[in-house]
Motif scaffolding. Structure first.
Motif, short mmCIF file in Angstrom:
data_model
loop_
_atom_site.label_atom_id
_atom_site.label_comp_id
_atom_site.label_asym_id
_atom_site.label_seq_id
_atom_site.Cartn_x
_atom_site.Cartn_y
_atom_site.Cartn_z
N PRO A 185 10.55 -5.18 8.16
CA PRO A 185 9.47 -6.16 8.33
C PRO A 185 8.48 -6.04 7.18
CG PRO A 185 9.82 -4.86 10.34
CD PRO A 185 10.61 -4.20 9.25
N ARG A 186 7.83 -7.13 6.83
CA ARG A 186 6.98 -7.13 5.64
C ARG A 186 5.86 -6.09 5.71
NH1 ARG A 186 4.92 -6.02 1.97
NH2 ARG A 186 3.99 -7.18 0.26
N ASP A 187 5.34 -5.82 6.89
CA ASP A 187 4.22 -4.88 6.96
C ASP A 187 4.65 -3.42 6.94
OD1 ASP A 187 5.39 -4.71 9.45
OD2 ASP A 187 3.55 -5.02 10.59
N GLN A 188 5.96 -3.16 6.75
CA GLN A 188 6.44 -1.79 6.74
C GLN A 188 6.84 -1.30 5.34
OE1 GLN A 188 9.33 -0.83 9.77
NE2 GLN A 188 8.14 -1.84 11.38
N PHE A 189 6.58 -2.08 4.32
CA PHE A 189 6.81 -1.61 2.96
C PHE A 189 5.70 -2.07 2.04
CE2 PHE A 189 9.23 -5.57 3.24
CZ PHE A 189 8.93 -6.23 2.05
N VAL A 190 5.48 -1.29 0.99
CA VAL A 190 4.44 -1.56 0.00
C VAL A 190 5.14 -2.07 -1.26
CG1 VAL A 190 2.63 -0.53 -1.43
CG2 VAL A 190 2.92 0.20 0.96
N LEU A 191 4.78 -3.27 -1.66
CA LEU A 191 5.48 -3.96 -2.74
C LEU A 191 4.55 -4.16 -3.93
CD1 LEU A 191 8.08 -5.43 -3.61
CD2 LEU A 191 7.22 -7.47 -2.47
N ALA A 192 4.99 -3.68 -5.08
CA ALA A 192 4.20 -3.79 -6.30
C ALA A 192 4.97 -4.57 -7.35
CB ALA A 192 3.87 -2.40 -6.84
N THR A 193 4.26 -5.39 -8.10
CA THR A 193 4.86 -6.07 -9.25
C THR A 193 3.85 -6.09 -10.39
OG1 THR A 193 6.23 -7.95 -9.92
CG2 THR A 193 4.23 -8.46 -8.67
N THR A 209 -7.92 5.06 -3.23
CA THR A 209 -8.98 4.81 -2.25
C THR A 209 -8.61 3.73 -1.25
OG1 THR A 209 -9.99 3.23 -3.78
CG2 THR A 209 -10.80 5.49 -3.86
N THR A 210 -7.37 3.26 -1.29
CA THR A 210 -6.95 2.19 -0.39
C THR A 210 -6.48 2.76 0.95
OG1 THR A 210 -4.55 2.11 -0.83
CG2 THR A 210 -6.01 1.10 -2.46
N GLY A 211 -6.22 1.88 1.89
CA GLY A 211 -5.66 2.29 3.17
C GLY A 211 -4.15 2.26 3.19
N LEU A 212 -3.53 2.04 2.03
CA LEU A 212 -2.07 1.97 1.96
C LEU A 212 -1.48 3.38 2.02
CD1 LEU A 212 -1.52 -0.70 -0.84
CD2 LEU A 212 -1.27 -1.01 1.62
N LYS A 213 -0.54 3.57 2.91
CA LYS A 213 0.18 4.84 3.03
C LYS A 213 1.54 4.65 2.35
CE LYS A 213 1.67 8.27 6.46
NZ LYS A 213 1.80 8.56 7.92
N VAL A 214 1.76 5.42 1.29
CA VAL A 214 2.98 5.24 0.50
C VAL A 214 3.80 6.53 0.48
CG1 VAL A 214 1.96 3.47 -0.96
CG2 VAL A 214 1.81 5.86 -1.67
N SER A 215 5.10 6.37 0.33
CA SER A 215 5.99 7.51 0.15
C SER A 215 5.68 8.19 -1.17
CB SER A 215 7.45 7.07 0.20
OG SER A 215 7.68 5.97 -0.66
N ARG A 216 5.92 9.50 -1.25
CA ARG A 216 5.61 10.25 -2.46
C ARG A 216 6.58 9.94 -3.58
NH1 ARG A 216 3.26 15.29 -3.84
NH2 ARG A 216 2.69 13.82 -5.48
N LEU A 217 7.59 9.16 -3.29
CA LEU A 217 8.48 8.62 -4.30
C LEU A 217 8.41 7.11 -4.23
CD1 LEU A 217 11.61 10.88 -3.66
CD2 LEU A 217 9.94 11.16 -5.50
N CYS A 218 8.27 6.48 -5.38
CA CYS A 218 8.30 5.02 -5.45
C CYS A 218 9.60 4.61 -6.13
CB CYS A 218 7.10 4.52 -6.24
SG CYS A 218 7.09 2.73 -6.51
N LEU A 219 10.34 3.70 -5.53
CA LEU A 219 11.59 3.26 -6.15
C LEU A 219 11.28 2.21 -7.21
CD1 LEU A 219 14.68 3.46 -6.18
CD2 LEU A 219 14.74 1.53 -4.60
N GLY A 220 11.54 2.58 -8.46
CA GLY A 220 11.39 1.64 -9.56
C GLY A 220 12.58 0.70 -9.61
N CYS A 221 12.30 -0.59 -9.70
CA CYS A 221 13.37 -1.58 -9.52
C CYS A 221 13.76 -2.30 -10.80
CB CYS A 221 12.95 -2.58 -8.45
SG CYS A 221 12.70 -1.81 -6.82
N MET A 222 13.42 -1.73 -11.96
CA MET A 222 13.91 -2.30 -13.21
C MET A 222 15.43 -2.29 -13.26
SD MET A 222 13.40 -0.98 -17.13
CE MET A 222 11.89 -1.77 -17.61
#
Length: 324
Positions: A79-87, A8-21
């Motif tokens: 730039p920071r506003d061009q990627f979605v960062l999760a931790t 329900t957010t306004g975040l537009k994300v790629s259909r693949l998320c790169l897992g960084c483990m």
């Protein structure tokens, strides 16, 4: 690259998320198979160049060094506003007891932001359910993090559907920031989330971000074949050690359909998970360039109803794992 909205957010994300483990100093933490900065950099750059804008890490990965590497490399490329960062927060570090107490969450987010080199994360997720801390305390602390602007949204990971619903109900009752995503274990040989969790997420329009979509690589190679990671990864036996016979039959079907399409097995396993309506973006790992190439190619594969049925036919109920 294909993109979608994160719940329900306004975040537009790629259909693949790169897992960084995968990206972290091997000498830090429990995983000797992780890649140091010089080896991680070209893979993260490859993902960026392919249009992936969604990156998932955790404070505990390689004792914080994953966050350090991912934050540093991403800052160089976007730039920071061009990627979605999760931790994530829950597991202990060398300087943090762990858990989801208010003190732990508030220290953890500040430490993560420092390691990542950013003022905020787009998504802060609780890595597991904390049985020792009242859930109300956890939810209030997470709300405080959002109110302070240190995380735009919050998500959850790896818990029972009843626990997730309890948390969602309490957030609504108290007017706290709600969970907008669920990161859960989901793949062709572990489909227990289809019973309760995914229907709940569909009902609430919560983004599902499956981890281990390729079952730690077991769906990508002949059954029984090992890799350096599979031999040293202590989590694999706990996740899949009890269902070898049934899982092998599913892997055989993946191999057959991959041969029919003339593509690697990984592409079929990912195409299957991408076909599921609950799934927003699977968390993909990449320790080689070919891993990313396969994941991106899977976006264009359309499996028939008959192929999906064949892939799912041999599944037997599994013990739900990965909650602790």
């Amino acid at each position: 690259m294909q993109y979608t909205q994160l719940g329900t957010t306004g975040l537009k994300v790629s259909r693949l998320c790169l897992g960084c483990m995968t990206y972290g100093e091997p000498s830090r933490g429990k995983h000797a198979w992780t890649l140091p900065e010089e080896s991680s950099r070209p893979l993260i750059k490859q993902a960026v160049d392919a249009g992936i804008n969604f990156f998932d890490t955790a404070n505990s990965y390689s004792d914080g060094s994953s966050e350090e590497i991912v934050g540093k490399v991403l800052r160089e490329f976007l730039p920071r506003d061009q990627f979605v960062l999760a931790t994530k927060v829950f597991f202990p570090l060398s300087n943090l007891k762990g858990g989801l107490s208010r003190a732990s969450i508030l220290q953890s987010i500040d430490d993560s932001l420092n390691r990542l080199g950013t003022d905020y994360v787009d998504l802060l997720q609780i890595h597991r359910w904390d049985y020792e801390t009242p859930i109300e305390e956890t939810l209030e602390a997470l709300n405080e993090v959002v109110t302070a602007g240190k995380a735009r949204f919050i998500g959850a990971s790896s818990m029972h559907a009843s626990q997730f619903k309890q948390a969602l109900d309490l957030q609504k009752l108290h007017g706290f920031a709600p969970f907008v995503s669920m990161q859960d274990q989901y793949n062709l040989i572990q489909r227990e989330e289809e019973k309760e969790m995914h229907p709940l997420c569909l009902e609430k329009n919560i983004a599902v971000l499956p981890w281990s979509p390729l079952a730690r690589g077991r769906l990508t190679r002949p059954w029984g074949e090992t890799t350096a990671r599979s031999v040293s990864d202590e989590v694999i036996p706990a996740l899949y050690g009890e269902t070898e016979e049934a899982d092998a039959k599913i892997a055989e079907r993946v191999a057959k359909i991959a041969e029919d399409h003339s593509v690697p097995r990984a592409q079929i396993a990912l195409a299957w998970i991408l076909s599921k309506p609950a799934v927003t973006a699977p968390i993909i790992g990449a320790s080689r360039a070919g891993h990313l190439e396969d994941a991106i190619a899977a976006l264009d594969i359309r499996l028939s109803i008959e192929e999906i049925a064949e892939l799912e036919m041999a599944y037997v109920p599994h013990q739900a794992t990965g909650f602790k």
